[in-house]
Design a protein around this motif. Structure first.
Motif, PDB file in Angstrom:
ATOM      1  N   ARG A  13      34.793  32.383  13.932  1.00 52.70           N
ATOM      2  CA  ARG A  13      35.318  32.069  15.264  1.00 52.70           C
ATOM      3  C   ARG A  13      34.248  32.265  16.328  1.00 52.70           C
ATOM      4  NH1 ARG A  13      40.933  34.722  17.117  1.00 52.70           N
ATOM      5  NH2 ARG A  13      41.561  33.442  15.324  1.00 52.70           N
ATOM      6  N   ALA A  14      33.518  33.379  16.237  1.00 56.06           N
ATOM      7  CA  ALA A  14      32.446  33.648  17.198  1.00 56.06           C
ATOM      8  C   ALA A  14      31.305  32.641  17.041  1.00 56.06           C
ATOM      9  CB  ALA A  14      31.920  35.064  17.013  1.00 56.06           C
ATOM     10  N   LEU A  15      31.050  32.223  15.803  1.00 56.23           N
ATOM     11  CA  LEU A  15      29.993  31.248  15.540  1.00 56.23           C
ATOM     12  C   LEU A  15      30.326  29.907  16.186  1.00 56.23           C
ATOM     13  CD1 LEU A  15      27.308  30.715  14.064  1.00 56.23           C
ATOM     14  CD2 LEU A  15      28.642  30.046  12.050  1.00 56.23           C
ATOM     15  N   VAL A  16      31.575  29.491  16.077  1.00 59.76           N
ATOM     16  CA  VAL A  16      32.019  28.238  16.704  1.00 59.76           C
ATOM     17  C   VAL A  16      31.849  28.321  18.217  1.00 59.76           C
ATOM     18  CG1 VAL A  16      34.015  26.763  17.173  1.00 59.76           C
ATOM     19  CG2 VAL A  16      33.602  27.614  14.850  1.00 59.76           C
ATOM     20  N   LYS A  17      32.261  29.445  18.793  1.00 66.54           N
ATOM     21  CA  LYS A  17      32.146  29.642  20.235  1.00 66.54           C
ATOM     22  C   LYS A  17      30.677  29.585  20.681  1.00 66.54           C
ATOM     23  CE  LYS A  17      33.444  32.900  23.916  1.00 66.54           C
ATOM     24  NZ  LYS A  17      34.101  34.201  24.219  1.00 66.54           N
ATOM     25  N   ALA A  18      29.802  30.241  19.917  1.00 62.95           N
ATOM     26  CA  ALA A  18      28.371  30.243  20.240  1.00 62.95           C
ATOM     27  C   ALA A  18      27.784  28.844  20.126  1.00 62.95           C
ATOM     28  CB  ALA A  18      27.630  31.205  19.318  1.00 62.95           C
ATOM     29  N   LEU A  19      28.211  28.095  19.108  1.00 64.76           N
ATOM     30  CA  LEU A  19      27.698  26.744  18.909  1.00 64.76           C
ATOM     31  C   LEU A  19      28.099  25.839  20.066  1.00 64.76           C
ATOM     32  CD1 LEU A  19      26.294  24.644  17.078  1.00 64.76           C
ATOM     33  CD2 LEU A  19      28.532  24.185  16.055  1.00 64.76           C
ATOM     34  N   GLU A  20      29.354  25.924  20.467  1.00 64.33           N
ATOM     35  CA  GLU A  20      29.829  25.078  21.561  1.00 64.33           C
ATOM     36  C   GLU A  20      29.103  25.400  22.859  1.00 64.33           C
ATOM     37  OE1 GLU A  20      34.028  25.768  21.405  1.00 64.33           O
ATOM     38  OE2 GLU A  20      34.350  24.271  19.812  1.00 64.33           O
ATOM     39  N   ARG A  21      28.857  26.690  23.105  1.00 62.06           N
ATOM     40  CA  ARG A  21      28.126  27.067  24.304  1.00 62.06           C
ATOM     41  C   ARG A  21      26.675  26.599  24.234  1.00 62.06           C
ATOM     42  NH1 ARG A  21      28.875  33.002  26.344  1.00 62.06           N
ATOM     43  NH2 ARG A  21      27.784  33.560  24.410  1.00 62.06           N
ATOM     44  N   THR A  22      26.083  26.713  23.065  1.00 57.78           N
ATOM     45  CA  THR A  22      24.714  26.237  22.880  1.00 57.78           C
ATOM     46  C   THR A  22      24.621  24.744  23.161  1.00 57.78           C
ATOM     47  OG1 THR A  22      23.798  27.919  21.401  1.00 57.78           O
ATOM     48  CG2 THR A  22      23.043  25.687  21.050  1.00 57.78           C
ATOM     49  N   HIS A  23      25.598  23.985  22.698  1.00 56.23           N
ATOM     50  CA  HIS A  23      25.589  22.540  22.961  1.00 56.23           C
ATOM     51  C   HIS A  23      25.668  22.266  24.462  1.00 56.23           C
ATOM     52  CE1 HIS A  23      26.984  21.297  18.648  1.00 56.23           C
ATOM     53  NE2 HIS A  23      25.715  21.637  18.705  1.00 56.23           N
ATOM     54  N   ARG A  24      26.486  23.026  25.174  1.00 53.83           N
ATOM     55  CA  ARG A  24      26.578  22.840  26.624  1.00 53.83           C
ATOM     56  C   ARG A  24      25.262  23.216  27.298  1.00 53.83           C
ATOM     57  NH1 ARG A  24      31.760  25.049  25.478  1.00 53.83           N
ATOM     58  NH2 ARG A  24      31.155  27.140  26.203  1.00 53.83           N
ATOM     59  N   TRP A  25      24.655  24.312  26.839  1.00 58.21           N
ATOM     60  CA  TRP A  25      23.358  24.722  27.387  1.00 58.21           C
ATOM     61  C   TRP A  25      22.289  23.650  27.121  1.00 58.21           C
ATOM     62  CZ3 TRP A  25      22.547  30.559  25.718  1.00 58.21           C
ATOM     63  CH2 TRP A  25      23.357  31.375  26.516  1.00 58.21           C
ATOM     64  N   GLU A  26      22.295  23.106  25.929  1.00 61.29           N
ATOM     65  CA  GLU A  26      21.284  22.114  25.580  1.00 61.29           C
ATOM     66  C   GLU A  26      21.446  20.842  26.409  1.00 61.29           C
ATOM     67  OE1 GLU A  26      19.666  21.707  21.652  1.00 61.29           O
ATOM     68  OE2 GLU A  26      21.068  23.200  20.863  1.00 61.29           O
ATOM     69  N   LYS A  27      22.694  20.436  26.643  1.00 60.16           N
ATOM     70  CA  LYS A  27      22.930  19.246  27.475  1.00 60.16           C
ATOM     71  C   LYS A  27      22.472  19.505  28.913  1.00 60.16           C
ATOM     72  CE  LYS A  27      24.777  15.185  28.509  1.00 60.16           C
ATOM     73  NZ  LYS A  27      24.726  15.192  29.989  1.00 60.16           N
ATOM     74  N   ARG A  28      22.741  20.687  29.435  1.00 58.18           N
ATOM     75  CA  ARG A  28      22.271  21.032  30.786  1.00 58.18           C
ATOM     76  C   ARG A  28      20.743  21.054  30.840  1.00 58.18           C
ATOM     77  NH1 ARG A  28      25.415  26.477  31.890  1.00 58.18           N
ATOM     78  NH2 ARG A  28      23.771  26.706  33.479  1.00 58.18           N
TER      79      ARG A  28
END
Length: 375
Positions: free
Chosen positions: A175-190
């Motif tokens: 669950r934490a891994l999914v959350k981290a991945l989604e945040r990383t994707h948002r960071w990468e897009k920014r």
């Protein structure tokens, strides 16, 4: 010259391939080894001293250069190339790896399951905006965001830059891994949006994450491949062993466009390169050869040579017969043994030169074997 990846040969035996990466500061053949120069220079040697080795790409660390001497100083000096004397291409990371190490412990610790579950004393906060950490130099709070790390890398002037990403530890739950991945994707897009607003003739690589999860690795690769990144880094937790690493690459590479280069982040020892180049990896970075040199270990085709061992006291031969490097042309194992036993700094320099030369020759052999469809 703008950034470009040119595919020269695709092996008939595997996904391994030979290519050429073009950058504003030079071109180089792949697969290639990328030496790590944390503070803009490799340990024990400077760029002019090893210019004859023609290192294809050098990896410098945004986190350390941010804290000292600071991006403004580097920019005033004319950029990292001018400041450091490096004539060839440079890649800089986002600083995310250091944040990960500060928050969860070292890579060795997290692989062994000893990573800290709470942020270390140096990391004050990790949230949607980015990371706030305490400078190891003066204790001041530093706010690292997807936008700020790109702006720092603009001032450093590297040929290839990397977006901010979170590197979750091996032991993190799903669950934490999914959350981290989604945040990383948002960071990468920014990060990408900030970069594209002012490209400055630089390329940006995405970083694919997902731990050991096949589903998350595919999800990450597919999403990042849909965005206009110039290439891909494969990072995050890559497992405990070579088998895990190869599994991660198998999960990831097939979903990445073949017309863009792939970089395996933080992996660059010869056994790992030999095991993974068949997955279509183009560049590998590691401090392995320079660190080995500082521990009196010289790399050769016949295995490591441990220069502090008494057996080399009267070994009046070069580290490796036929090696064209400066060290092997001028010095013997016996002399290097003496330097290490006498704690002379030149021992590190001379062994580093040899180890880097060995890595260049090893990669040239790999390129030739791929061209011959032997890999």
């Amino acid at each position: 010259m703008m950034f470009e990846f040119e595919l020269i040969h695709q092996s008939k035996k595997s996904k391994a391939r030979v290519g050429r990466i073009h950058t504003p500061n030079g071109s180089f053949m792949t697969p290639a080894f990328v030496a790590v120069g944390t503070n803009g220079t490799l340990k024990s040697v400077d760029h002019v001293q090893i210019s004859d080795l023609n290192l294809p790409l050098v990896f410098a660390n945004t986190y350390h250069l941010l804290l000292h001497p600071g991006p403004e100083v580097v920019q005033k000096a004319g950029g990292l190339h001018q400041f450091s004397g490096r004539k060839g291409p440079i890649i800089t990371d986002s600083g995310g790896f250091q944040v990960f190490s500060l928050a969860y412990g070292s890579v060795a610790d997290e692989i062994k399951g000893k990573g800290r579950k709470k942020h270390g004393n140096s990391v004050l906060k990790i949230n949607e905006e980015g990371v706030i950490f305490r400078s190891y130099r003066d204790g001041s709070a530093v706010h690292l965001t997807p936008e700020s790390t790109v702006n720092v890398q603009k001032k450093l002037g590297a040929d290839i830059i990397i977006p901010l990403d979170e590197l979750p530890p091996y032991h993190m739950g799903e669950r934490a891994l999914v959350k981290a991945l989604e945040r990383t994707h948002r960071w990468e897009k920014r990060s990408l949006d900030t970069h594209l607003a002012n490209p400055k003739n630089q390329a940006m690589y995405a970083v694919c994450h997902g731990g050991l999860s096949k589903e998350l690795r595919e999800k990450s690769a597919r999403y990042l491949d849909s965005l206009p990144f110039n290439g891909f880094g494969i990072g995050g937790s890559l497992g405990k062993n070579t088998e895990d690493l190869c599994r991660v690459l198998d999960y990831t590479v097939g979903f990445l466009s073949p017309d863009r280069p792939r970089h395996l982040l933080g992996i660059g020892d010869t056994p790992s390169i030999d095991a993974t180049v068949s997955y279509g990896i183009d560049t590998f970075d590691s401090s392995y050869p320079t660190k080995a040199a500082r521990h009196a270990v010289a790399l050769t085709a016949n295995g490591p040579v441990r220069l502090r061992q008494t057996a080399h006291r009267e070994s009046f031969v070069p580290i490796e017969k036929g090696c064209p490097c400066y060290t092997c042309k001028h010095y013997t194992r016996s002399w290097l043994h003496h330097l290490f036993k006498a704690h002379e700094a030149s021992a590190h320099t001379l062994t580093t030169i040899h180890n880097l030369s060995y890595m260049m020759r090893h990669m040239n052999t790999i390129q030739q074997h791929i061209l011959e469809d032997r890999i």
